[in-house]
Write a protein that holds these residues in place. Structure first.
Motif, PDB file in Angstrom:
ATOM      1  N   GLY A 134       0.716  -1.237   0.082  1.00 47.18           N
ATOM      2  CA  GLY A 134       0.034  -0.040  -0.088  1.00 47.18           C
ATOM      3  C   GLY A 134       0.828   1.377   0.048  1.00 47.18           C
ATOM      4  O   GLY A 134       1.869   1.245   0.606  1.00 47.18           O
ATOM      5  N   GLY A 135       0.427   2.314  -0.587  1.00 51.81           N
ATOM      6  CA  GLY A 135       1.110   3.612  -0.795  1.00 51.81           C
ATOM      7  C   GLY A 135       2.341   3.645  -1.778  1.00 51.81           C
ATOM      8  O   GLY A 135       2.781   2.576  -2.242  1.00 51.81           O
ATOM      9  N   ASP A 136       2.560   5.049  -2.339  1.00 52.10           N
ATOM     10  CA  ASP A 136       3.566   4.856  -3.153  1.00 52.10           C
ATOM     11  C   ASP A 136       4.662   6.081  -3.144  1.00 52.10           C
ATOM     12  O   ASP A 136       4.592   6.730  -1.726  1.00 52.10           O
ATOM     13  CB  ASP A 136       3.025   5.142  -4.701  1.00 52.10           C
ATOM     14  N   ASP A 173       2.507   9.300  -1.525  1.00 53.60           N
ATOM     15  CA  ASP A 173       2.332   9.501  -0.203  1.00 53.60           C
ATOM     16  C   ASP A 173       3.526   9.563   0.808  1.00 53.60           C
ATOM     17  O   ASP A 173       3.277  10.249   1.459  1.00 53.60           O
ATOM     18  CB  ASP A 173       1.779   7.769  -0.088  1.00 53.60           C
ATOM     19  N   ALA A 174       4.594   8.996   0.356  1.00 53.06           N
ATOM     20  CA  ALA A 174       5.873   9.210   1.121  1.00 53.06           C
ATOM     21  C   ALA A 174       6.253  10.759   1.102  1.00 53.06           C
ATOM     22  O   ALA A 174       6.580  11.407   1.986  1.00 53.06           O
ATOM     23  CB  ALA A 174       6.902   8.198   0.726  1.00 53.06           C
ATOM     24  N   TYR A 175       6.106  11.214  -0.147  1.00 57.09           N
ATOM     25  CA  TYR A 175       6.424  12.669  -0.278  1.00 57.09           C
ATOM     26  C   TYR A 175       5.523  13.728   0.377  1.00 57.09           C
ATOM     27  O   TYR A 175       6.031  14.735   1.175  1.00 57.09           O
ATOM     28  CB  TYR A 175       6.358  13.005  -1.841  1.00 57.09           C
ATOM     29  N   ARG A 208       1.193  12.125  -9.345  1.00 54.78           N
ATOM     30  CA  ARG A 208       1.279  10.812  -9.378  1.00 54.78           C
ATOM     31  C   ARG A 208       1.326  10.611 -11.144  1.00 54.78           C
ATOM     32  O   ARG A 208       2.313  10.132 -11.845  1.00 54.78           O
ATOM     33  CB  ARG A 208      -0.089   9.993  -9.120  1.00 54.78           C
ATOM     34  N   ARG A 233       9.765   4.958  -0.826  1.00 53.78           N
ATOM     35  CA  ARG A 233       8.881   4.199  -1.745  1.00 53.78           C
ATOM     36  C   ARG A 233       9.329   4.403  -2.873  1.00 53.78           C
ATOM     37  O   ARG A 233       8.457   4.532  -3.984  1.00 53.78           O
ATOM     38  CB  ARG A 233       7.368   4.549  -1.469  1.00 53.78           C
TER      39      ARG A 233
END
Lengths: 532, 331
Positions: free
Chosen positions: B34-36, B39-41, B57, B288
């Motif tokens: 889950g997450g990419d 999301d981390a940024y 994205r 990620r």
């Protein structure tokens, strides 16, 4: 054992959060010059504080790029930097900034109101993570002369809110280097040029950042330091041993774990400082998914609030470096905080009775409810509180199963997919409830907005107070509205605030001029020095 | 084409399917998590809105189906381009070129230390099994082997850097020191002493124990008895007869250990704040950053393949009965 913990808890906890008691330190004289070496725990993806207003970016770039004003312990809570004055119009539709004379960009170009107008209209309003909401109604910035910038708003804008937001949202970029380029990918983002007391030096990825003193800084005689070096030390143990070995002078943002502070405070030449973070207060918050049927019932939320032994949380998880929270505004904000709200003392019997009343009797195995619990993995305190909450809820018959995720997975699960019942979040309070607090409570947040109301909570009364406060110009009336908001939140529990905490620094006693304002670690360090 | 070059090329070509399987496997695993990177940024930014996330994205190429992104990545690799790191915002090729040498230095020195010291002490211990030196060395090595490398690293750092202040506690060289040439090399060497010791010590134990077992065994073989009967000196027999044969399993172990050493290096790099390959992998996971992580894993896999190839070549040299191509050399 318990006695020592609680005594320290009272002493340092109070010092940490009230920010009024400095730790005893011996008098020191700063010698001009020197290289201050600081531990940095991460390397931001890019270094433009006007786009990414975050502590990680400010920590390094606030020394190079300055905002219009900085937070201060003095009256009004603000110290002028690039702006020397700010005045709101009667109708709240405009704010006039008077800018400082004789300021130069690091490349020698004079700073002027055109830079402020450009930054506001082309960067803060369309691109900045926090400014996008705050400046949504900013229509234009007029520049009648080089030292005057008039912000025009389509809706009334409280001056109090603008002023409180200045240190965070108003980093000014040089127009002549950004105009006509793609601001997000401009190479200056990797080697910033500003007006601050330090010039950009170098970045060796994975190793260090180097800043050099700006000898044509507008505040004559400053900065005191020749250089600041940020050593990239992502490992907490490496940060602690580098401090002890004298290779690093300062580790901020709790780079040294709480459990090591007691030991490191006894190392000769090092001290633990809790001051200088008052405007960066975090709150340990339980986020609630109101889409879950049981959690949409107030009595269940009240039961959860009663099941938490805050005293235990403060002493065991925070080792005394925190205070119990009563609502979404931390107690160390002298302007907005009110203690006059409903509280939920630790009481298992009441919690169980509330669950009975809500229609969740004990099942044959003693369980009333099963919930998914997602503690945010990016702070050790949130992870530890997740473990504690699981036990605390088990005591009242709620089986909370912890679903661990890594940081990116947690953000996705909670804020985009809403695949949670309870989540533990470290929410931030940034000097004014309108900036980062009301977003946790206002209904209608679209999915995918991190650190906002993703529990689907909707209450017309709370929405109305938030919306009214946004356009209320009179500071006293604004404060009254936010105090009302705290009462409403404490009564209806859209989220549960457990503790207020902030960071600690470990500093060599050679460093002078530390913790001189409530955002010290992310301020410009012009008056920070090293004694010999 | 010379035989050696043919063998090397064949082995590298033979490893391509393995690398491809590793690549696709890692890609699919990352895709399932889950997450990419966005999301981390957003986490590192402390927030952002939904439109901004969607725009990012698209910009990062994270919005297509998995197979399309995989095909894109493979196409890039085919052109010799490792792509762009989302988390660190720099070209991946440059990142690897910066970080890999630090790790190779660390791993190479640690391997040399553990191999030379381990086999040397193993000879000493194995010459007289059950003797006092043997019991001391065997016991000591078992203790070393049971210590986690990060703990050993921390202890070394506390004793030699924090307490005694003989050596630097972290980093790969003095910051912005302006040193060049030999002075810089000496500076880097000083910084490498503690991490190399911490990483090498653990594997030293392993090599010592294998060498000792090999020596003890070789001691009872017919060829050592024959050598003794020929009146050769004890040391001559030890070194050129027993040790040479006992070395074979050690060399095998060397190849197998190269992968484990890479893993150990991740830990040591983080304890000693060395900007190496292991920390790059860590940063890729934390951010990620799928393209970066893929490139890191691919490079690591390639390094393990090369290490094993070198081991096989060394094996053929030590024992001419074993050809590097897997065939008997005198067929």
């Amino acid at each position: 054992m318990l006695a020592t913990i609680s005594r320290r808890g009272v002493l340092t906890g109070t010092a940490a959060l009230l920010g009024s008691t400095a730790l005893p330190r011996r008098a020191r004289a700063a010698a001009p010059g020197g290289r201050l070496i600081v531990a940095a725990d991460s390397e931001p993806r890019q270094l433009n504080p006007a786009i990414v207003a975050s502590n990680g970016v400010f920590f390094i770039t606030s020394k190079v790029i300055e905002p219009l004003a900085e937070a201060s312990y003095g009256p009004g809570g603000l110290r002028p930097l690039l702006a020397t004055g700010w005045e709101g119009s009667e109708d709240g539709h405009s704010v006039t900034f008077t800018l400082r004379e004789g300021v130069l960009w690091h490349d020698g170009t004079p700073f002027s109101s055109a830079d402020v107008a450009f930054s506001a209209m082309e960067v803060w309003k369309p691109l900045q993570n926090i400014g996008r909401a705050l400046f949504a109604n900013l229509e234009a910035v007029e520049t009648p002369d080089a030292l005057t910038a008039i912000f025009r708003f389509s809706q009334p804008m409280p001056l109090q809110l603008i002023a409180n937001a200045l240190p965070v949202v108003s980093s000014v970029l040089p127009k002549h280097l950004y105009e006509g380029t793609d601001i997000a990918t401009n190479p200056t983002n990797a080697a910033p040029i500003g007006t601050g007391p330090f010039r950009w030096g170098a970045h060796r990825p994975g190793e260090y950042y180097l800043l050099r003193g700006n000898d044509s800084y507008w505040d004559k005689g400053l900065p005191l330091l020749d250089e600041i070096v940020y050593r990239v030390l992502p490992d907490r143990a490496a940060a602690a041993s580098s401090l002890e070995a004298g290779e690093v002078h300062l580790a901020a943002f709790s780079a040294v774990p709480l459990s090591d502070l007691d030991r490191i405070a006894r190392v000769p030449g090092l001290e633990v400082v809790t001051k200088g973070y008052e405007a960066l207060t975090y709150q340990l918050t339980i986020e609630i998914n109101h889409r879950t049927e049981a959690l949409s019932k107030l009595k269940v939320r009240q039961a959860i609030a009663h099941a938490i032994d805050r005293d235990f949380v403060l002493k065991t998880i925070f080792l005394g470096y925190a205070e119990a929270a009563t609502g979404p505004v931390p107690a160390n904000d002298p302007t907005f905080y009110t203690p006059d709200v409903a509280t939920y003392p630790f009481d298992i019997a009441t919690a169980r009775a509330l669950l009975d009343e809500a229609g969740y009797p004990e099942g044959p195995d003693g369980t009333r409810l099963r919930l998914r619990l997602l503690p945010a993995p990016y702070f050790s305190e949130t992870r530890q509180f997740g473990d504690y909450l699981r036990q605390a809820l088990a005591a009242i018959g709620i089986d909370a199963r912890i679903e661990p995720h890594d940081a990116a997975g947690h953000i996705r699960a909670v804020y985009t997919d809403h695949a949670f019942d309870l989540a533990i979040a470290p929410t931030v309070f940034r000097a004014d409830p309108a900036i980062s607090t009301t977003i946790l409570l206002r209904s209608g947040m679209p999915p995918g907005v991190p650190f906002s109301n993703q529990g689907g909570y909707a209450d017309a009364g709370i929405d109305a107070v938030i919306d009214e406060a946004l356009v209320t110009l009179d500071p006293a009336a604004r404060v009254a509205l936010y105090r009302k908001l705290q009462r409403l939140v404490a009564a209806d529990l859209p989220i549960i605030n457990v503790a207020d905490w902030s960071f600690t620094s470990v500093v060599s006693d050679r460093v002078t001029g530390i913790a001189t304002n409530p955002r010290w670690v992310v301020s410009n360090w012009a008056d920070t020095g090293l004694s010999q | 084409m010379p035989r050696l070059a043919r063998i090397v090329l064949a082995r590298l070509a033979g490893s391509l399917p393995v690398l491809l399987i590793v690549l696709v496997g890692v890609f699919l695993l990352l895709d399932r998590a889950g997450g990419d990177a966005v999301d981390a940024y957003l986490l590192s930014m402390g927030g952002g809105d939904a439109q901004m996330a969607a725009a990012l994205r698209t910009e990062y190429g994270l919005d297509g189906p998995a197979w399309k992104r995989l095909a894109f990545t493979l196409g890039q690799y085919a052109r010799g381009d490792l792509g762009w790191s989302l988390a660190l915002n720099r070209p991946i090729g440059a990142l690897i070129a910066e970080r890999l040498p630090n790790t190779l230095w660390l791993m190479g020195s640690a391997t040399a230390l553990s191999f030379l010291l381990g086999s040397g002490l193993g000879v000493l211990a194995g010459r007289r099994p059950g003797s006092l030196p043997d019991r001391l060395l065997s016991g000591g090595s078992l203790m070393l082997y049971s210590i986690p490398s990060f703990w050993l690293g921390l202890v070394l750092a506390i004793v030699f850097a924090v307490q005694l202040r003989w050596l630097p506690v972290s980093g790969i060289e003095t910051i912005a020191s302006g040193k060049t040439g030999l002075a810089r090399a000496a500076d880097i060497a000083r910084h490498l002493v503690l991490p190399v010791a911490a990483l090498g010590m653990i594997y030293l134990a392993l090599f010592l124990r294998i060498m000792r077992a090999g020596m003890a065994e070789a001691w009872n073989e017919d060829y050592t008895l024959a050598a003794r009967a020929r009146g050769l000196s004890d040391w001559r027999i030890t070194l050129s007869h027993a040790a040479r044969n006992a070395l074979l399993p050690l060399v095998t172990m060397l190849g197998l250990q190269s992968a484990a050493m890479l893993g150990g290096s991740v830990v040591i790099e983080s304890v000693f704040a060395i900007p190496g390959f292991g920390r790059l992998a860590q940063e890729a996971v934390a951010g990620r950053d799928a393209p970066l992580l893929l490139a890191v894993i691919l490079t690591s896999a390639l390094m393990v393949v090369i290490a094993n190839l070198l081991v096989d070549l060394a094996y053929g040299w030590l024992d001419p009965r074993v050809g590097a191509g897997g065939r008997r050399s005198r067929g």
